[in-house]
Design a protein around this motif. Structure first.
Motif, PDB file in Angstrom:
ATOM      1  N   ASN A 562       0.859  -1.186   0.000  1.00 27.04           N
ATOM      2  CA  ASN A 562       0.000   0.000   0.000  1.00 27.04           C
ATOM      3  C   ASN A 562       0.890   1.228   0.000  1.00 27.04           C
ATOM      4  OD1 ASN A 562      -3.203  -0.493   0.754  1.00 27.04           O
ATOM      5  ND2 ASN A 562      -1.860  -2.204   1.285  1.00 27.04           N
ATOM      6  N   ILE A 563       0.761   2.061  -1.024  1.00 32.66           N
ATOM      7  CA  ILE A 563       1.649   3.215  -1.195  1.00 32.66           C
ATOM      8  C   ILE A 563       0.789   4.445  -1.434  1.00 32.66           C
ATOM      9  CG2 ILE A 563       3.498   4.216  -2.610  1.00 32.66           C
ATOM     10  CD1 ILE A 563       4.163   1.238  -3.421  1.00 32.66           C
ATOM     11  N   GLU A 564       1.091   5.534  -0.695  1.00 31.77           N
ATOM     12  CA  GLU A 564       0.389   6.802  -0.870  1.00 31.77           C
ATOM     13  C   GLU A 564       1.407   7.931  -0.943  1.00 31.77           C
ATOM     14  OE1 GLU A 564      -2.852   7.431   1.818  1.00 31.77           O
ATOM     15  OE2 GLU A 564      -3.402   5.307   1.862  1.00 31.77           O
ATOM     16  N   GLY A 565       0.950   9.101  -1.348  1.00 30.66           N
ATOM     17  CA  GLY A 565       1.817  10.262  -1.437  1.00 30.66           C
ATOM     18  C   GLY A 565       2.396  10.496  -2.819  1.00 30.66           C
ATOM     19  N   ILE A 566       1.907   9.760  -3.815  1.00 25.40           N
ATOM     20  CA  ILE A 566       2.344   9.941  -5.206  1.00 25.40           C
ATOM     21  C   ILE A 566       1.463  10.993  -5.852  1.00 25.40           C
ATOM     22  CG2 ILE A 566       2.842   8.771  -7.380  1.00 25.40           C
ATOM     23  CD1 ILE A 566       4.379   7.739  -4.894  1.00 25.40           C
ATOM     24  N   VAL A 568       0.275  13.149  -9.552  1.00 26.97           N
ATOM     25  CA  VAL A 568       0.219  13.104 -11.010  1.00 26.97           C
ATOM     26  C   VAL A 568       1.467  13.768 -11.586  1.00 26.97           C
ATOM     27  CG1 VAL A 568      -1.010  13.948 -13.050  1.00 26.97           C
ATOM     28  CG2 VAL A 568      -2.301  13.056 -11.099  1.00 26.97           C
ATOM     29  N   GLY A 569       2.097  13.103 -12.536  1.00 27.93           N
ATOM     30  CA  GLY A 569       3.292  13.647 -13.181  1.00 27.93           C
ATOM     31  C   GLY A 569       4.591  13.251 -12.519  1.00 27.93           C
ATOM     32  N   ASP A 570       4.548  12.621 -11.337  1.00 25.79           N
ATOM     33  CA  ASP A 570       5.780  12.138 -10.708  1.00 25.79           C
ATOM     34  C   ASP A 570       6.430  11.061 -11.579  1.00 25.79           C
ATOM     35  OD1 ASP A 570       5.702  13.738  -8.460  1.00 25.79           O
ATOM     36  OD2 ASP A 570       4.800  12.212  -7.156  1.00 25.79           O
ATOM     37  N   LYS A 615      -3.152  10.449 -14.163  1.00 25.90           N
ATOM     38  CA  LYS A 615      -4.423  10.833 -13.548  1.00 25.90           C
ATOM     39  C   LYS A 615      -4.419  10.381 -12.091  1.00 25.90           C
ATOM     40  CE  LYS A 615      -6.630   8.428 -16.647  1.00 25.90           C
ATOM     41  NZ  LYS A 615      -7.715   7.764 -17.433  1.00 25.90           N
ATOM     42  N   SER A 616      -5.245  11.067 -11.296  1.00 24.77           N
ATOM     43  CA  SER A 616      -5.326  10.722  -9.877  1.00 24.77           C
ATOM     44  C   SER A 616      -6.286   9.561  -9.675  1.00 24.77           C
ATOM     45  CB  SER A 616      -5.782  11.930  -9.062  1.00 24.77           C
ATOM     46  OG  SER A 616      -7.038  12.390  -9.509  1.00 24.77           O
ATOM     47  N   GLY A 617      -6.105   8.873  -8.532  1.00 23.16           N
ATOM     48  CA  GLY A 617      -6.935   7.728  -8.203  1.00 23.16           C
ATOM     49  C   GLY A 617      -6.141   6.706  -7.428  1.00 23.16           C
ATOM     50  N   VAL A 618      -6.699   5.532  -7.292  1.00 20.63           N
ATOM     51  CA  VAL A 618      -6.027   4.418  -6.629  1.00 20.63           C
ATOM     52  C   VAL A 618      -5.895   3.292  -7.648  1.00 20.63           C
ATOM     53  CG1 VAL A 618      -6.095   2.752  -4.744  1.00 20.63           C
ATOM     54  CG2 VAL A 618      -6.958   5.073  -4.380  1.00 20.63           C
ATOM     55  N   PHE A 619      -4.657   2.866  -7.885  1.00 21.24           N
ATOM     56  CA  PHE A 619      -4.372   1.947  -8.980  1.00 21.24           C
ATOM     57  C   PHE A 619      -3.746   0.658  -8.448  1.00 21.24           C
ATOM     58  CE2 PHE A 619      -4.193   6.288 -10.524  1.00 21.24           C
ATOM     59  CZ  PHE A 619      -5.094   6.243 -11.583  1.00 21.24           C
ATOM     60  N   ARG A 639      -1.759   4.949  -4.441  1.00 12.19           N
ATOM     61  CA  ARG A 639      -2.666   6.107  -4.482  1.00 12.19           C
ATOM     62  C   ARG A 639      -1.956   7.271  -5.148  1.00 12.19           C
ATOM     63  NH1 ARG A 639      -4.600   9.508   0.901  1.00 12.19           N
ATOM     64  NH2 ARG A 639      -5.658  11.228  -0.213  1.00 12.19           N
ATOM     65  N   VAL A 640      -2.614   7.882  -6.109  1.00  9.80           N
ATOM     66  CA  VAL A 640      -2.075   9.031  -6.828  1.00  9.80           C
ATOM     67  C   VAL A 640      -2.975  10.229  -6.567  1.00  9.80           C
ATOM     68  CG1 VAL A 640      -1.422   9.986  -9.064  1.00  9.80           C
ATOM     69  CG2 VAL A 640      -1.086   7.544  -8.619  1.00  9.80           C
ATOM     70  N   SER A 641      -2.375  11.302  -6.050  1.00  9.07           N
ATOM     71  CA  SER A 641      -3.113  12.529  -5.739  1.00  9.07           C
ATOM     72  C   SER A 641      -2.827  13.585  -6.795  1.00  9.07           C
ATOM     73  CB  SER A 641      -2.698  13.049  -4.358  1.00  9.07           C
ATOM     74  OG  SER A 641      -2.959  12.069  -3.359  1.00  9.07           O
ATOM     75  N   PRO A 642      -3.681  14.596  -6.901  1.00  5.15           N
ATOM     76  CA  PRO A 642      -3.428  15.667  -7.875  1.00  5.15           C
ATOM     77  C   PRO A 642      -2.081  16.348  -7.620  1.00  5.15           C
ATOM     78  CG  PRO A 642      -5.661  15.797  -7.063  1.00  5.15           C
ATOM     79  CD  PRO A 642      -4.969  14.781  -6.200  1.00  5.15           C
ATOM     80  N   LYS A 643      -1.541  16.915  -8.688  1.00  3.28           N
ATOM     81  CA  LYS A 643      -0.264  17.614  -8.576  1.00  3.28           C
ATOM     82  C   LYS A 643      -0.365  18.751  -7.570  1.00  3.28           C
ATOM     83  CE  LYS A 643       3.983  18.242 -10.157  1.00  3.28           C
ATOM     84  NZ  LYS A 643       5.013  17.191  -9.989  1.00  3.28           N
ATOM     85  N   GLY A 644       0.615  18.855  -6.643  1.00  2.00           N
ATOM     86  CA  GLY A 644       0.660  19.947  -5.683  1.00  2.00           C
ATOM     87  C   GLY A 644      -0.026  19.673  -4.372  1.00  2.00           C
ATOM     88  N   THR A 645      -0.698  18.514  -4.230  1.00  2.00           N
ATOM     89  CA  THR A 645      -1.326  18.192  -2.946  1.00  2.00           C
ATOM     90  C   THR A 645      -0.255  17.767  -1.942  1.00  2.00           C
ATOM     91  OG1 THR A 645      -1.717  15.932  -3.705  1.00  2.00           O
ATOM     92  CG2 THR A 645      -3.510  17.502  -3.981  1.00  2.00           C
ATOM     93  N   ASN A 646      -0.644  17.756  -0.672  1.00  2.00           N
ATOM     94  CA  ASN A 646       0.318  17.490   0.399  1.00  2.00           C
ATOM     95  C   ASN A 646       0.117  16.118   1.038  1.00  2.00           C
ATOM     96  OD1 ASN A 646       1.627  20.031   0.207  1.00  2.00           O
ATOM     97  ND2 ASN A 646      -0.112  20.975   1.285  1.00  2.00           N
ATOM     98  N   THR A 647      -0.419  15.181   0.287  1.00  2.00           N
ATOM     99  CA  THR A 647      -0.577  13.834   0.827  1.00  2.00           C
ATOM    100  C   THR A 647       0.796  13.273   1.180  1.00  2.00           C
ATOM    101  OG1 THR A 647      -2.465  13.535  -0.648  1.00  2.00           O
ATOM    102  CG2 THR A 647      -1.550  11.557   0.400  1.00  2.00           C
TER     103      THR A 647
END
Length: 655
Positions: A562-566, A568-570, A615-619, A639-647
């Motif tokens: 389980n990975i979070e904090g990614i 979009v565009g990374d 794109k954002s979402g959970v993949f 989990r992929v969050s929108p660009k610039g979010t602080n997840t």
């Protein structure tokens, strides 16, 4: 109509009949009924759990790969990715192997692979490496036979098509690379019509490091602008010489099927490479600018790297007397083959029904006596009558290639009349002939171009297979046919379809190779910069817009899963280490939306998948290689969050 055009039209007509299925007067049912002896199935049967006697390595032609079959069964064992990307294994997609496909033109993910060639010691295949050429973007690859994986690819400069390649000397001192198409050297913007003035042919000698197998372009010989077709090295008494066929001695640049077939004889170029070494030591080699790459895979780091070269040593025949001689050979010779003793050089003129057998001893005597018929740009042309040992009156059409059984016999393919002809190296008389189905190009006898052939089987590599297999649309599989040559008469045993277009093959007794086969990569010796040797060390690290996931795989889970904090565009790099240390337990990894391929990671190995989420979402991601009863459960989420979010970065396993 002149004689040459009549011959060409006759051969074209004959080829048309062969292409329609061999003998146009014979029905498919009658051909099939007579195709093999009654005990053929028994002769090729390998019982469940038993091993084949030989490994057979077949070029993939326009697939760019190398396939491995067992003989006599004809079972496909493996496809080795070489010059083309391979989604099954992630070759050319993962970050570790991408550099293998780099060239001076950039990333080139395809080539046309023609001629596999086993490494040799004292003229006998030794099972260390197999080499194969890339014809389109001139390259040579070295495959390590402990891993059956591509270990190195070297680009060949000053070449316009790497066809007569990579034929090997008897102690693996060199593999060669003869240019199929002559080109301006160095490359320049010149009129094609200036061919005779500006085009040259470079023959390259690529050295092989005896300890590591590393290749380097040792030197090139710059020759007239002919087309250099195939090659074979001398052996035994002729060790130290390399023989290349050439055609288009007319130096034509258009409609070559006619204009390059005017001369009654073309040439076999005989190069004394030991003399070349003397000239290089004496400083005769000229440094010529040439940009090319050497790409090497390191088994310790599990990564390939590219090494740039910017010059090559070139020898000019006019500066190096005794370096090269031309042996006249009838009309458009294709194959050139040297018998196991090194005494005879067999040249097969495609537009001549007979086979020309040159004598090495007579060649040396003619050189000593200066028995020259003239010269071409300073290169002596030996008198034909003074170098020919015999002519084999074959009666076939379109002779191409010859190999040897080690018992005093030679076997030659005839493309147009679709047959293999057996003849004696003592009497030069035809002993037997057998049809192939159809339009045979190369043939292969295990060890058949070495000093000690195994000589039990012959494989015909056919271009046309109409009516041989179930139809599969407009294109049919190419065919290999296995013949028993242990007796006086050849016997057809088996047809089996092949990968791509197999131009040539080589085979080696399984006992020479299988005992050295690598079973695992040692985790302790893994020096990959992103290796993760224990599950406790699995983690995720951000470096600007790059995210590195240090992941492990073991039956039956991935860590982290389980990975979070990614965002979009990374640029996300999955560095996956297979923690298994058991033979034949690879793991895979794929990620939804990745625009490349899976990873396929061998036990103890580390590989890297680059993924840029759009794109954002959970993949989901998962293991692609079935590894255990709980293989389906070997999966996770990112989990992929929108660009610039602080997840925040988060990685977990088992929670």
């Amino acid at each position: 109509m002149n004689t040459t055009k009549k011959i060409i039209m006759m051969l074209a007509l004959a080829f048309g009949l062969a292409s329609c299925g061999g003998d146009a007067t014979q029905s498919s049912s009658s051909k099939k009924g007579a195709m093999a002896s009654t005990n053929a199935a028994e002769a090729v049967y390998v019982a469940p759990g038993e091993h084949d006697e030989f490994y057979s390595f077949m070029s993939g032609g326009f697939s760019g790969q190398l396939s491995v079959y067992g003989l006599p069964s004809g079972r496909l064992l493996k496809v080795i990715p070489v010059f083309s990307v391979d989604g099954e294994k992630g070759y050319g997609f993962n970050e570790e192997t991408k550099p293998l496909l780099e060239t001076s033109y950039g990333f080139v993910p395809w080539d046309d692979a023609h001629h596999p060639e086993l490494s040799q010691t004292d003229g006998v295949p030794d099972g260390r490496y197999i080499f194969i050429n890339g014809n389109n973007t001139p390259r040579i690859a070295r495959i390590d036979l402990t891993t059956f994986e591509t270990a190195e690819i070297i680009e060949i400069p000053n070449s316009g098509g790497n066809h007569s390649s990579p034929f090997i000397t008897e102690n693996s001192e060199y593999v060669v690379a003869g240019t199929r198409f002559s080109v301006p050297i160095p490359q320049a913007d010149v009129a094609i019509s200036s061919y005779k003035d500006n085009f040259k042919g470079a023959l390259s000698f690529v050295s092989i490091d005896p300890d590591h197998g590393h290749m380097e372009v040792a030197f090139q010989v710059l020759l007239p602008g002919f087309d250099y077709d195939l090659a074979h090295a001398g052996k035994g008494k002729s060790h130290g010489w390399m023989f290349f066929t050439s055609y288009n001695t007319e130096e034509s640049h258009t409609l070559k099927e006619v204009n390059a077939s005017q001369n009654d004889k073309d040439y076999i170029a005989a190069i004394n490479w030991k003399k070349a070494e003397e000239y290089l030591a004496a400083g005769k080699g000229k440094d010529m600018p040439a940009d090319f790459l050497i790409n090497r895979y390191d088994e310790k780091t599990h990564m390939a790297t590219s090494h740039k070269r910017n010059s090559v040593k070139v020898l000019l025949p006019e500066d190096c007397p005794g370096l090269i001689y031309y042996l006249p050979t009838p009309k458009s010779p294709h194959g050139v083959d040297v018998d196991p003793t090194g005494s005879y050089i067999v040249g097969n003129g495609k537009l001549n029904a007979n086979l020309t057998v040159h004598s090495f001893d007579k060649m040396i005597k003619a050189i000593e006596n200066e028995s020259f018929a003239g010269n071409v740009e300073g290169i002596p042309v030996l008198n034909f009558e003074d170098v020919v040992e015999a002519t084999v009156e074959s009666g076939g059409l379109g002779p191409l290639h010859t190999e040897f059984d080690g018992k005093g016999n030679a076997y030659t393919t005839f493309f147009i009349s679709s047959e293999v002809v057996k003849w004696s190296l003592e009497t030069f008389q035809v002993l037997d002939r057998i049809p192939t189905y159809y339009s045979v190009g190369h043939l292969m006898i295990p060890g058949g171009d070495s000093k000690k052939p195994w000589g039990k089987y012959l494989v015909a590599l056919n271009k046309i297979t109409k009516d041989r297999y179930l139809p599969t649309g407009p294109e049919l599989a190419h065919s290999a046919q296995l013949y028993d040559i242990s007796g006086d008469k050849m016997k057809l045993l088996l047809d089996f379809p092949t990968i791509g277009e197999p131009h040539y093959a080589q085979a080696i007794h399984a006992d020479v190779v299988k005992g050295n086969s690598k079973k695992i990569y040692s985790l302790e010796e893994n020096e990959h910069p992103y290796v993760t040797k224990t599950e406790a060390d699995s983690r995720v690290e951000r470096e600007g817009n790059q995210v590195h996931i240090y992941m492990t795989a073991i039956r039956s889970h991935l860590a982290p899963d389980n990975i979070e904090g990614i965002q979009v565009g990374d640029e996300v790099y999955f560095h996956v280490t297979n923690l298994e240390q058991d033979w034949d337990v690879p793991h895979g990894l794929s990620v939804m939306g990745a625009q490349n391929a899976e990873l396929l990671i061998m036990p103890g190995q580390t590989e890297t998948l680059k993924w840029v989420p759009t794109k954002s979402g959970v993949f989901p991601f998962y293991c692609t290689d079935f590894c255990s009863a709980l293989h389906q459960e070997m999966q996770g989420y990112i989990r992929v969050s929108p660009k610039g979010t602080n997840t925040p970065i988060l990685s977990t396993v088992g929670e």
